[in-house]
Design a protein around this motif. Structure first.
Motif, PDB file in Angstrom:
ATOM      1  N   ASN A  18       0.844  -1.190   0.000  1.00 38.41           N
ATOM      2  CA  ASN A  18       0.000   0.000   0.000  1.00 38.41           C
ATOM      3  C   ASN A  18       0.886   1.250   0.000  1.00 38.41           C
ATOM      4  O   ASN A  18       1.199   1.800   1.047  1.00 38.41           O
ATOM      5  N   PRO A  19       1.326   1.680  -1.220  1.00 42.69           N
ATOM      6  CA  PRO A  19       2.264   2.802  -1.324  1.00 42.69           C
ATOM      7  C   PRO A  19       1.723   4.106  -0.734  1.00 42.69           C
ATOM      8  O   PRO A  19       2.500   4.975  -0.334  1.00 42.69           O
ATOM      9  N   ASN A  20       0.401   4.255  -0.664  1.00 43.32           N
ATOM     10  CA  ASN A  20      -0.174   5.489  -0.135  1.00 43.32           C
ATOM     11  C   ASN A  20      -0.137   5.551   1.383  1.00 43.32           C
ATOM     12  O   ASN A  20      -0.487   6.561   1.977  1.00 43.32           O
ATOM     13  N   GLY A  21       0.265   4.451   2.004  1.00 45.73           N
ATOM     14  CA  GLY A  21       0.379   4.453   3.460  1.00 45.73           C
ATOM     15  C   GLY A  21      -0.886   4.058   4.155  1.00 45.73           C
ATOM     16  O   GLY A  21      -0.933   3.028   4.801  1.00 45.73           O
ATOM     17  N   GLY A  22      -1.930   4.843   4.001  1.00 48.57           N
ATOM     18  CA  GLY A  22      -3.148   4.556   4.763  1.00 48.57           C
ATOM     19  C   GLY A  22      -2.948   4.897   6.233  1.00 48.57           C
ATOM     20  O   GLY A  22      -2.138   5.771   6.578  1.00 48.57           O
ATOM     21  N   TYR A  23      -3.675   4.198   7.090  1.00 51.11           N
ATOM     22  CA  TYR A  23      -3.691   4.557   8.516  1.00 51.11           C
ATOM     23  C   TYR A  23      -3.607   3.318   9.387  1.00 51.11           C
ATOM     24  O   TYR A  23      -4.075   2.243   9.024  1.00 51.11           O
ATOM     25  N   TYR A  24      -3.046   3.518  10.556  1.00 48.03           N
ATOM     26  CA  TYR A  24      -3.210   2.570  11.645  1.00 48.03           C
ATOM     27  C   TYR A  24      -4.321   3.097  12.552  1.00 48.03           C
ATOM     28  O   TYR A  24      -4.498   4.321  12.691  1.00 48.03           O
ATOM     29  N   TRP A  75       5.738  18.592   9.306  1.00 45.20           N
ATOM     30  CA  TRP A  75       4.885  17.416   9.517  1.00 45.20           C
ATOM     31  C   TRP A  75       4.207  17.006   8.214  1.00 45.20           C
ATOM     32  O   TRP A  75       4.056  15.819   7.928  1.00 45.20           O
ATOM     33  N   CYS A  76       3.826  17.996   7.432  1.00 40.59           N
ATOM     34  CA  CYS A  76       3.105  17.737   6.184  1.00 40.59           C
ATOM     35  C   CYS A  76       3.916  16.844   5.251  1.00 40.59           C
ATOM     36  O   CYS A  76       3.387  15.922   4.617  1.00 40.59           O
ATOM     37  N   THR A  77       5.223  17.117   5.182  1.00 39.49           N
ATOM     38  CA  THR A  77       6.062  16.382   4.229  1.00 39.49           C
ATOM     39  C   THR A  77       6.266  14.918   4.631  1.00 39.49           C
ATOM     40  O   THR A  77       6.764  14.129   3.843  1.00 39.49           O
ATOM     41  N   LYS A  78       5.885  14.566   5.826  1.00 36.47           N
ATOM     42  CA  LYS A  78       5.989  13.155   6.243  1.00 36.47           C
ATOM     43  C   LYS A  78       4.826  12.318   5.699  1.00 36.47           C
ATOM     44  O   LYS A  78       4.825  11.086   5.837  1.00 36.47           O
ATOM     45  N   LEU A  79       3.810  12.989   5.145  1.00 36.53           N
ATOM     46  CA  LEU A  79       2.594  12.282   4.734  1.00 36.53           C
ATOM     47  C   LEU A  79       2.568  12.063   3.226  1.00 36.53           C
ATOM     48  O   LEU A  79       3.170  12.813   2.457  1.00 36.53           O
ATOM     49  N   SER A  80       1.830  11.021   2.794  1.00 31.86           N
ATOM     50  CA  SER A  80       1.631  10.776   1.367  1.00 31.86           C
ATOM     51  C   SER A  80       0.574  11.747   0.842  1.00 31.86           C
ATOM     52  O   SER A  80      -0.160  12.380   1.617  1.00 31.86           O
ATOM     53  N   ALA A  81       0.471  11.825  -0.492  1.00 30.53           N
ATOM     54  CA  ALA A  81      -0.496  12.740  -1.103  1.00 30.53           C
ATOM     55  C   ALA A  81      -1.914  12.423  -0.635  1.00 30.53           C
ATOM     56  O   ALA A  81      -2.701  13.328  -0.323  1.00 30.53           O
ATOM     57  N   SER A  82      -2.260  11.154  -0.557  1.00 31.21           N
ATOM     58  CA  SER A  82      -3.638  10.823  -0.153  1.00 31.21           C
ATOM     59  C   SER A  82      -3.857  11.096   1.332  1.00 31.21           C
ATOM     60  O   SER A  82      -4.969  11.427   1.746  1.00 31.21           O
ATOM     61  N   GLN A  83      -2.807  10.981   2.128  1.00 31.17           N
ATOM     62  CA  GLN A  83      -2.960  11.327   3.552  1.00 31.17           C
ATOM     63  C   GLN A  83      -3.129  12.834   3.733  1.00 31.17           C
ATOM     64  O   GLN A  83      -3.810  13.276   4.658  1.00 31.17           O
TER      65      GLN A  83
END
Ligand SMILES: [Cu+2]
Length: 676
Positions: A572-578, A653-661
Motif C-alpha cells: 500500500n504505497p499510499n500508506g493509509g492509517y493505523y 509534519w506535512c512532508t511526512k505524509l503521502s499525497a492521499s494522507q
C-alpha cells in the motif's frame, strides 16, 4: 497446576476475609463504601475479599452507605454518581439508587432482597462496587434467580438468568476491574511458563444460581463461581511477547495511562502520559517519555489533542477540574487552567484554533481561546448543550467531536441519553436527539455529513444525519452485541471467524462488542472503529452499509481508538492509517492495521503489533511505582491526520505524509492540502 494453586489461595482469602467481614457487618447491619479516585478501589470498603476491596457480603436488611464527603470535605476531587448497574430482578424499587446529576453527596440504600447488586458511576463507568445480600439460611451465596442490567437495548432491558454467559462475563469483569493484580500485565510475557499465563483470580465459592427458574446443582453440590468463570475459556492463555509492526508509523503516539501510579504524586491523583515513538527511528515502538505532572497533581489524565502546529498538547484530567497545556517536543508543563468539573475530552476548532473540552460533571462544554504567539489558553465561555426550548437535567457530555470545517460540535450526553449538535454559525444547539443509554462518544464523517454516537449501556451506535434541517436520526441503532444470546453466549453474527461455539460450559467464547466507548471515523470516512469494554474487543463498521464487518480480540477494558498515519509499503504505497487502540486493564497499545492492502475493505484487518506501555527507564517527571503502564484511555497520534486538521499541518509534519494522507477526503476543505 498454577491455576489450582491460585484458586486455593483465593478460596482461603475469601473464606477468611468474608467470615470476618460478615461478622463485623452483621454486628452493625451496616457497610460503608468510600467513593474515591484511586484506581481499582473506586468503591472502597477497606476490607479485602479475594483481592477486591469493592465487595461486601451482607445479611438482608443491611444498610449501605456511599461516602463522598466527610463533614462536608469531599473524599474525591471528582464528582461522581452512585447508580445501580445490576440487581436481582425481584428487587424493590426502593432498593435501587441513582441521582439526577453528578455530585459529591453521601448516599444510602437498605437492601433486603437476596442477590447480587452492582453499583457504577455514570461518569466514570469503570468505577464498580458490589454487594451480595445473602440469606444465611441456605448453603451458597445468593446471586438471585434473574438479574437486570441497567440500560436499554433494541431488545429491551437486559434481564437474564443468574446462571448465564452474561452473568459470568459481568462477574469476571467485576473481579478484574476492582483488583489491580488481576489486570493484564504484558511485562509477564518474558517470564517462564506458567508465569506468563493470564489467569485472573476469582473467589471460588459455592453460589446459588438459576437457569430457567431452577437452581443449578443441589444444596450439597452447588457450582463454584471461580470454576464456572474459568470454564468459560476467557482466560488461561499465554501473554504474548511484544511484537513490533513491520511497517512504521509516522510521528509519535501519546497515550493516557490513566491508572499508572508515580512516586511523588499521591495515589488519589493517578495517571501519566506515555509518549510512544512510532516513526522510523532506532527506538521506535517504545515509550520514550512519561509525564505525570506531580506538581500539578494531574488527576486521571484522560484525553488529549494538539494545537494546529503540533507544538502544544492539551490534556484533560477526568477526575479533576483542569486542562493542561504541554510542550509537545519536550513534554514540558506550560499551563494549568481550571475549566470545571471532570473535563473528559478535548479538541480544537479547525477555523479558529479554539479549544473545546466537555465538562463531564456538568452540563456544558468549556470554550477557550488560544494565544497565537504563546500557544497558551484563556477561558471564553461555557456552551450549554441543552436544547433551549426543552431544557432537561444536566447533559454531562463526555467525548464530543468537532466538524471538519469548524462549523459544528456534537456531544454525547451521558446523563440524558441523547446527543446535541451545536452550530457555531447559528450559535445554538440545533438538535438534541435521543440516542441510547449512557451515550459516551462521538465520531464524525470527514465531510460532516453524518455522525456516530456510541451508547455505553445501550450496547449500540446511533447515526445522526447532519444534512437534514433540522438534523435527524438515521436508521435504527446498530447493535455491537452481534446477535449475542446472554444465556448461552452464542452469537448470530457472521463476523466471528472462525465461527465460535460458546456454550455455558465448554466451547470457546464468541467475540462480542458491548459497553462500546470511543468510536472515531477513519480520516477517509470508510470505517468506524470502536473499542468495546464488555467483550474486550474492537469492532469495525463499514460506513457504506453501516454494518459491523469485523471483530477482533482486544484486552480487558478495551477503550480508546484513534487514527494515525502509516508509512507507505509495497502492498500500500499510499500508506493509509493505523488505528491505535488502548485498554484500561492492560498495559499495551495495540496497533491495528485495519486495511493492510488499502482496498477499502476490512476483511484482512489484523493486529500488526503492539507496544508495552510499562517502562521504568524512559525519561520522566515522576518515577512510576505501580499499575505500570495501566489504564490506557485517551490516545493521540501526532501528526493529526483528520480531514480539516491535516491541511493545517506545518511543512515539517506535512512532508511526512503521502499525497492521499494530505487530502483524505478530496473536495471538502480549503486549503486542499498542507503543501503550499
Ligand atoms: Cu465517577
Amino acid at each position: 497446576m498454577k491455576t489450582l494453586r491460585i484458586l486455593l489461595i483465593a478460596m482461603g482469602f475469601l473464606y477468611g476475609a468474608s467470615d470476618l467481614g460478615l461478622a463485623s457487618e452483621n454486628n452493625n447491619n451496616h457497610v460503608t463504601f468510600k467513593v474515591t479516585d484511586v484506581p481499582g478501589y473506586w468503591y472502597d470498603t477497606g476490607v479485602d475479599i479475594a483481592g477486591t476491596r469493592s465487595l461486601a457480603i451482607v445479611t438482608p436488611g443491611t444498610s449501605i452507605d456511599f461516602l463522598q464527603n466527610i463533614n462536608g470535605t469531599p473524599v474525591a476531587e471528582a464528582r461522581h454518581t452512585v447508580t445501580s448497574l445490576l440487581w436481582p430482578s425481584n428487587a424493590k424499587s426502593g432498593e435501587l439508587i441513582d441521582q439526577d446529576a453528578a455530585n459529591q453527596d453521601n448516599h444510602h440504600v437498605t437492601l433486603k432482597t437476596p442477590g447480587l447488586y452492582v453499583y457504577v458511576c455514570k461518569l466514570h463507568p469503570y468505577m464498580l462496587g458490589a454487594v451480595i445480600v445473602d440469606n444465611g439460611n441456605t448453603p451458597g451465596l445468593d446471586i438471585g434467580k434473574q438479574l437486570t442490567l441497567l440500560g436499554v437495548t433494541k431488545e429491551g432491558t437486559l434481564t437474564f438468568d443468574s446462571a448465564s454467559d452474561l452473568a459470568l462475563r459481568l462477574l469476571r469483569a467485576f473481579f478484574i476491574v476492582t483488583n489491580p493484580s488481576n489486570w493484564k500485565d504484558y511485562t509477564k510475557a518474558n517470564l517462564p511458563y506458567p508465569h506468563n499465563i493470564y489467569q485472573p483470580t476469582y473467589p471460588n465459592v459455592p453460589v446459588r444460581v438459576y437457569s430457567g427458574g431452577s437452581l443449578v446443582g443441589t444444596d450439597d453440590n452447588l457450582p463454584k463461581l471461580g470454576d464456572a468463570i474459568i470454564a468459560q475459556g476467557y482466560d488461561g492463555k499465554v501473554i504474548p511477547a511484544q511484537q513490533k509492526p513491520s511497517i512504521n508509523g509516522v510521528g509519535e503516539v501519546w497515550v493516557d495511562t490513566q491508572f499508572e501510579l508515580t512516586n511523588v504524586k499521591p495515589d488519589k491523583f493517578p495517571g501519566t502520559i506515555s509518549v510512544v515513538e512510532v516513526d522510523a527511528t532506532t527506538n521506535n515502538w517504545e515509550v520514550k517519555r512519561k509525564i505525570a505532572l506531580p506538581q500539578q497533581n494531574m488527576n486521571n489524565g484522560h484525553n488529549m489533542w494538539p494545537s494546529h502546529n503540533q507544538k502544544q498538547v492539551y490534556q484533560t484530567e477526568w477526575h479533576g477540574k483542569s486542562l493542561f497545556v504541554l510542550e509537545r517536543a519536550t513534554g514540558k508543563f506550560l499551563q494549568e487552567i481550571e475549566v470545571g468539573h471532570d473535563p473528559a475530552h478535548v479538541m480544537t476548532r479547525v477555523d479558529t484554533q479554539q479549544v473545546h473540552t466537555g465538562l463531564n460533571g456538568e452540563d456544558g462544554v468549556m470554550e477557550l481561546n488560544r494565544n497565537p504567539v504563546t500557544g497558551l489558553l484563556t477561558k471564553n465561555r461555557v456552551i450549554s448543550m441543552q436544547d433551549p426550548a426543552h431544557p432537561t437535567k444536566p447533559t454531562q457530555p463526555h467525548a464530543h467531536w468537532m466538524g471538519h470545517d469548524g462549523a459544528t460540535m456534537a456531544t454525547p450526553n451521558a446523563n440524558t441519553g441523547d446527543s446535541s449538535l451545536f452550530d457555531f454559525d447559528e450559535d445554538k444547539v440545533v438538535s438534541k436527539l435521543p440516542t441510547g443509554a449512557l451515550s459516551i462518544a462521538v465520531g464524525m464523517m470527514p465531510n460532516s455529513s453524518f455522525y456516530y454516537v456510541s451508547n455505553y449501556l445501550g450496547h449500540d451506535l446511533s447515526v445522526v444525519n447532519m444534512n437534514t434541517l433540522p438534523p435527524s436520526r438515521f436508521g435504527d441503532n446498530i447493535s455491537v452485541l452481534l446477535g449475542y444470546d446472554p444465556s448461552t453466549g452464542s452469537t448470530t453474527g457472521t463476523v466471528n471467524d472462525p465461527p465460535c461455539t460458546a456454550t455455558l460450559l465448554g466451547g470457546h467464547p464468541c467475540l462480542i462488542g458491548g459497553l462500546p466507548i470511543q468510536t472515531p471515523v477513519s480520516p477517509d470516512g470508510k470505517f468506524v472503529i470502536t473499542g468495546n469494554t464488555l467483550g474486550g474487543t474492537i469492532t469495525i463498521l463499514d460506513t457504506t452499509t453501516n454494518k459491523v464487518v469485523k471483530v477482533l480480540a482486544c484486552d480487558p477494558g478495551c477503550h480508546g481508538v484513534n487514527f494515525g498515519a502509516k508509512s507507505g509499503s509495497l502492498q500500500n504505497p499510499n500508506g493509509g492509517y493505523y488505528a491505535y487502540v488502548t485498554s484500561k486493564f492492560a498495559n499495551r497499545l495495540i496497533v491495528l492495521d485495519y486495511d493492510p492492502n488499502g482496498d477499502g475493505k476490512a476483511d484482512d484487518a489484523v493486529i500488526a503489533g503492539w507496544v508495552l506501555l510499562a517502562n521504568k527507564t524512559a525519561p520522566n517527571d515522576d518515577r512510576t511505582t505501580g499499575n505500570l503502564g495501566q489504564g490506557g484511555q485517551g490516545v493521540l497520534p501526532i501528526p493529526l491526520v483528520y480531514n480539516g486538521w491535516v491541511q493545517k499541518l506545518p511543512t515539517e509534519w506535512c512532508t511526512k505524509l503521502s499525497a492521499s494522507q494530505r487530502t483524505p477526503f478530496p473536495g471538502t476543505t480549503d486549503p486542499a492540502s498542507c503543501l503550499h
